[in-house]
Design an enzyme around this catalytic site. Structure first.
Site, PDB file in Angstrom:
ATOM      1  N   ARG A  13       0.847  -1.211   0.000  1.00  0.00           N
ATOM      2  CA  ARG A  13       0.000   0.000   0.000  1.00  0.00           C
ATOM      3  C   ARG A  13       0.877   1.254   0.000  1.00  0.00           C
ATOM      4  O   ARG A  13       2.104   1.161   0.121  1.00  0.00           O
ATOM      5  CB  ARG A  13      -0.983   0.002   1.172  1.00  0.00           C
ATOM      6  CG  ARG A  13      -0.347  -0.029   2.546  1.00  0.00           C
ATOM      7  CD  ARG A  13      -1.416  -0.328   3.613  1.00  0.00           C
ATOM      8  NE  ARG A  13      -0.822  -0.554   4.911  1.00  0.00           N
ATOM      9  CZ  ARG A  13      -0.666   0.388   5.836  1.00  0.00           C
ATOM     10  NH1 ARG A  13      -1.082   1.612   5.599  1.00  0.00           N
ATOM     11  NH2 ARG A  13      -0.105   0.105   6.996  1.00  0.00           N
ATOM     12  N   GLY A  14       0.210   2.388  -0.137  1.00  0.00           N
ATOM     13  CA  GLY A  14       0.887   3.675  -0.015  1.00  0.00           C
ATOM     14  C   GLY A  14       1.987   3.904  -1.046  1.00  0.00           C
ATOM     15  O   GLY A  14       1.889   3.502  -2.211  1.00  0.00           O
ATOM     16  N   ASP A  50       8.578  -9.395   7.478  1.00  0.00           N
ATOM     17  CA  ASP A  50       8.483  -8.330   8.469  1.00  0.00           C
ATOM     18  C   ASP A  50       9.907  -7.804   8.632  1.00  0.00           C
ATOM     19  O   ASP A  50      10.819  -8.578   8.974  1.00  0.00           O
ATOM     20  CB  ASP A  50       7.950  -8.909   9.787  1.00  0.00           C
ATOM     21  CG  ASP A  50       7.718  -7.831  10.843  1.00  0.00           C
ATOM     22  OD1 ASP A  50       8.497  -6.854  10.886  1.00  0.00           O
ATOM     23  OD2 ASP A  50       6.776  -7.982  11.623  1.00  0.00           O
ATOM     24  N   VAL A  51      10.117  -6.512   8.410  1.00  0.00           N
ATOM     25  CA  VAL A  51      11.490  -5.995   8.416  1.00  0.00           C
ATOM     26  C   VAL A  51      12.126  -6.003   9.811  1.00  0.00           C
ATOM     27  O   VAL A  51      13.328  -5.768   9.937  1.00  0.00           O
ATOM     28  CB  VAL A  51      11.612  -4.591   7.773  1.00  0.00           C
ATOM     29  CG1 VAL A  51      11.215  -4.626   6.301  1.00  0.00           C
ATOM     30  CG2 VAL A  51      10.820  -3.548   8.540  1.00  0.00           C
ATOM     31  N   GLY A  79       7.856   1.441   6.621  1.00  0.00           N
ATOM     32  CA  GLY A  79       8.101   2.345   7.749  1.00  0.00           C
ATOM     33  C   GLY A  79       6.839   2.579   8.551  1.00  0.00           C
ATOM     34  O   GLY A  79       5.723   2.360   8.075  1.00  0.00           O
ATOM     35  N   TYR A 142      11.062   9.059  14.893  1.00  0.00           N
ATOM     36  CA  TYR A 142      10.974   8.974  13.430  1.00  0.00           C
ATOM     37  C   TYR A 142      12.118   9.768  12.775  1.00  0.00           C
ATOM     38  O   TYR A 142      12.768   9.290  11.838  1.00  0.00           O
ATOM     39  CB  TYR A 142       9.605   9.529  13.028  1.00  0.00           C
ATOM     40  CG  TYR A 142       9.228   9.392  11.585  1.00  0.00           C
ATOM     41  CD1 TYR A 142       8.818   8.174  11.054  1.00  0.00           C
ATOM     42  CD2 TYR A 142       9.236  10.504  10.738  1.00  0.00           C
ATOM     43  CE1 TYR A 142       8.430   8.072   9.725  1.00  0.00           C
ATOM     44  CE2 TYR A 142       8.851  10.408   9.413  1.00  0.00           C
ATOM     45  CZ  TYR A 142       8.444   9.193   8.911  1.00  0.00           C
ATOM     46  OH  TYR A 142       8.059   9.091   7.592  1.00  0.00           O
TER      47      TYR A 142
HETATM   48  P1  NDP Z   1       1.802   3.522   4.882  1.00  0.00           P
HETATM   49  O1  NDP Z   1       1.525   3.543   6.346  1.00  0.00           O
HETATM   50  O2  NDP Z   1       0.708   3.813   3.919  1.00  0.00           O
HETATM   51  O3  NDP Z   1       2.479   2.128   4.475  1.00  0.00           O
HETATM   52  C1  NDP Z   1       3.570   1.635   5.222  1.00  0.00           C
HETATM   53  C2  NDP Z   1       4.058   0.355   4.592  1.00  0.00           C
HETATM   54  O4  NDP Z   1       5.145  -0.148   5.387  1.00  0.00           O
HETATM   55  C3  NDP Z   1       2.981  -0.727   4.575  1.00  0.00           C
HETATM   56  O5  NDP Z   1       3.147  -1.524   3.433  1.00  0.00           O
HETATM   57  C4  NDP Z   1       3.320  -1.515   5.836  1.00  0.00           C
HETATM   58  O6  NDP Z   1       2.868  -2.837   5.839  1.00  0.00           O
HETATM   59  C5  NDP Z   1       4.841  -1.489   5.770  1.00  0.00           C
HETATM   60  N1  NDP Z   1       5.425  -1.853   7.047  1.00  0.00           N
HETATM   61  C6  NDP Z   1       5.318  -1.200   8.224  1.00  0.00           C
HETATM   62  N2  NDP Z   1       5.983  -1.870   9.176  1.00  0.00           N
HETATM   63  C7  NDP Z   1       6.526  -2.968   8.602  1.00  0.00           C
HETATM   64  C8  NDP Z   1       7.312  -4.051   9.045  1.00  0.00           C
HETATM   65  N3  NDP Z   1       7.682  -4.176  10.318  1.00  0.00           N
HETATM   66  N4  NDP Z   1       7.683  -4.988   8.160  1.00  0.00           N
HETATM   67  C9  NDP Z   1       7.313  -4.900   6.881  1.00  0.00           C
HETATM   68  N5  NDP Z   1       6.550  -3.924   6.370  1.00  0.00           N
HETATM   69  C10 NDP Z   1       6.166  -2.965   7.240  1.00  0.00           C
HETATM   70  O7  NDP Z   1       3.004   4.540   4.705  1.00  0.00           O
HETATM   71  P2  NDP Z   1       3.452   5.435   3.465  1.00  0.00           P
HETATM   72  O8  NDP Z   1       3.206   4.738   2.199  1.00  0.00           O
HETATM   73  O9  NDP Z   1       2.929   6.795   3.698  1.00  0.00           O
HETATM   74  O10 NDP Z   1       5.029   5.494   3.769  1.00  0.00           O
HETATM   75  C11 NDP Z   1       5.957   4.671   3.105  1.00  0.00           C
HETATM   76  C12 NDP Z   1       7.345   5.150   3.486  1.00  0.00           C
HETATM   77  O11 NDP Z   1       7.479   6.523   3.133  1.00  0.00           O
HETATM   78  C13 NDP Z   1       7.624   5.067   4.986  1.00  0.00           C
HETATM   79  O12 NDP Z   1       8.962   4.693   5.206  1.00  0.00           O
HETATM   80  C14 NDP Z   1       7.368   6.486   5.450  1.00  0.00           C
HETATM   81  O13 NDP Z   1       8.086   6.771   6.621  1.00  0.00           O
HETATM   82  C15 NDP Z   1       7.864   7.272   4.258  1.00  0.00           C
HETATM   83  N6  NDP Z   1       7.319   8.619   4.164  1.00  0.00           N
HETATM   84  C16 NDP Z   1       5.979   8.849   4.023  1.00  0.00           C
HETATM   85  C17 NDP Z   1       5.524  10.138   3.916  1.00  0.00           C
HETATM   86  C18 NDP Z   1       4.101  10.490   3.732  1.00  0.00           C
HETATM   87  O14 NDP Z   1       3.789  11.698   3.736  1.00  0.00           O
HETATM   88  N7  NDP Z   1       3.197   9.556   3.548  1.00  0.00           N
HETATM   89  C19 NDP Z   1       6.439  11.283   3.981  1.00  0.00           C
HETATM   90  C20 NDP Z   1       7.814  10.921   4.120  1.00  0.00           C
HETATM   91  C21 NDP Z   1       8.221   9.631   4.209  1.00  0.00           C
HETATM   92  P3  NDP Z   1       1.405  -3.223   6.443  1.00  0.00           P
HETATM   93  O15 NDP Z   1       0.418  -2.916   5.348  1.00  0.00           O
HETATM   94  O16 NDP Z   1       1.535  -4.656   6.760  1.00  0.00           O
HETATM   95  O17 NDP Z   1       1.197  -2.354   7.653  1.00  0.00           O
END
Ligand code: NDP
Length: 236
Positions: A13-14, A50-51, A79, A142
Site C-alpha cells: 500500500r501507499g 516483516d522488516v 516504515g 521517526y
Molecule cells: P503507509 O503507512 O501507507 O504504508 C507503510 C508500509 O510499510 C505498509 O506496506 C506496511 O505494511 C509497511 N510496514 C510497516 N511496518 C513494517 C514491518 N515491520 N515490516 C514490513 N513492512 C512494514 O506509509 P506510506 O506509504 O505513507 O510510507 C511509506 C514510506 O514513506 C515510509 O517509510 C514512510 O516513513 C515514508 N514517508 C511517508 C511520507 C508520507 O507523507 N506519507 C512522507 C515521508 C516519508 P502493512 O500494510 O503490513 O502495515
C-alpha cells in the site's frame, strides 16, 4: 533501458505500492514484501516479510531470487510512525520506530548486498522523509531513524561505490497516504501552510523519482538526498 529485478519493501500500500507499480509499468521484474504475504499490485510477486525479523527477510529474498533472479534494485520503503511529544514518548515507541525504520533498513540492505556484490551492480534507494533533516515536534523517534538513513546511504556509497553499487535517499514531504491521513486535521493544515507548492504530494510523484534514481541514467548519483516535498525542506 535495462530490465532489472526489483524488490520494494512494504509494497502492499501507499508509497511502496506506487513505486512497485511504476517499476512494473517501466517493464522491470518486480517483487514486493508485505507483512501478510499478499496485497501487492498486479504484476508483482508478493512475498511475506516483516522488516523487524531477519529470518523472514532472508526467506523472502530467497523466494524472489528463485523466481526472478538476483535482486539488482532494492527500495527500502517499509516504515511506521509512533508520534508523541518527548515527555510522553515511551522507550518502546522510540525502539519500535528505530527497529522498523532504521534497523529494518540495515537488515534488508545487508541481505541484498550479497547478490549485488557478486553481480558488481546494485541500486539501493532508501525512503526517508523531509522530517529526517528538518525535524518535527512529536517525532524524535521517526526523525532519528530517517536521518540515520542518510548516514547509511553515504557510508554504503563509500564502502560499496567501487563495486557498481549506488545508494541514495529519497526524502518525501507530506504525501497523501494512510500514514498522513492518520494525522490530526490541525497538523495537516499546518503542514499545508508551510509547503511552498501549496499542496500535498502524490504517491506517483515519489515513485517516478525513485524509478529514475534506480535507472540507467542515474548511475553516477550516489549518497544523494533527493527531496520530493514541494519545497518544504529546502536547504535541509
Ligand atoms: P503507509 O503507512 O501507507 O504504508 C507503510 C508500509 O510499510 C505498509 O506496506 C506496511 O505494511 C509497511 N510496514 C510497516 N511496518 C513494517 C514491518 N515491520 N515490516 C514490513 N513492512 C512494514 O506509509 P506510506 O506509504 O505513507 O510510507 C511509506 C514510506 O514513506 C515510509 O517509510 C514512510 O516513513 C515514508 N514517508 C511517508 C511520507 C508520507 O507523507 N506519507 C512522507 C515521508 C516519508 P502493512 O500494510 O503490513 O502495515
Amino acid at each position: 533501458m535495462t530490465t532489472r529485478t526489483v524488490l520494494v519493501t512494504g509494497g502492499n500500500r501507499g508509497i511502496g505500492r506506487a513505486i512497485a507499480e511504476q517499476f512494473i509499468a517501466d517493464g522491470h521484474r518486480v517483487a514486493v514484501t508485505s507483512r501478510s504475504g499478499d496485497g501487492g499490485p498486479d504484476g508483482a510477486l508478493t512475498v511475506q516479510a516483516d522488516v523487524t525479523d531477519a529470518a523472514t527477510i532472508d526467506r523472502a529474498f530467497s523466494e524472489v531470487e528463485a523466481a526472478l533472479g538476483p535482486i539488482e534494485v532494492l527500495v527500502a520503503n517499509a516504515g511506521i510512525t509512533k508520534d508523541a511529544l518527548l515527555l510522553r514518548m515511551t522507550e518502546d515507541d522510540f525502539g519500535q520506530v528505530i527497529d522498523t525504520n532504521l534497523t529494518g533498513v540495515f537488515r534488508v540492505i545487508k541481505r541484498a548486498s550479497k547478490g549485488m556484490l557478486k553481480a558488481r551492480f546494485g541500486r539501493v534507494v532508501l525512503i526517508s522523509s523531509v522530517v529526517g533533516l528538518y525535524g518535527s515536534p512529536g517525532q524524535v523517534n521517526y526523525a532519528a531513524a530517517k536521518s540515520g538513513l542518510v548516514g547509511i546511504a553515504r557510508s554504503l556509497t563509500r564502502e560499496l561505490g567501487g563495486r557498481g553499487i549506488t545508494a541514495n535517499v529519497v526524502a518525501p514531504g507530506f504525501i497523501e497516504t494512510d500514514m498522513t491521513a492518520a494525522l490530526p486535521e490541525k497538523t495537516q493544515a499546518e503542514y499545508l501552510g508551510a509547503i511552498p507548492a501549496g499542496r500535498f504530494g502524490r504517491v506517483d510523484e515519489v515513485a517516478k523519482v525513485t524509478a529514475w534514481l534506480s535507472g540507467d541514467d542515474a548511475g553516477y548519483i550516489s549518497g544523494a538526498v533527493i527531496p520530493v516535498d514541494g519545497g518544504l525542506g529546502m536547504g535541509h
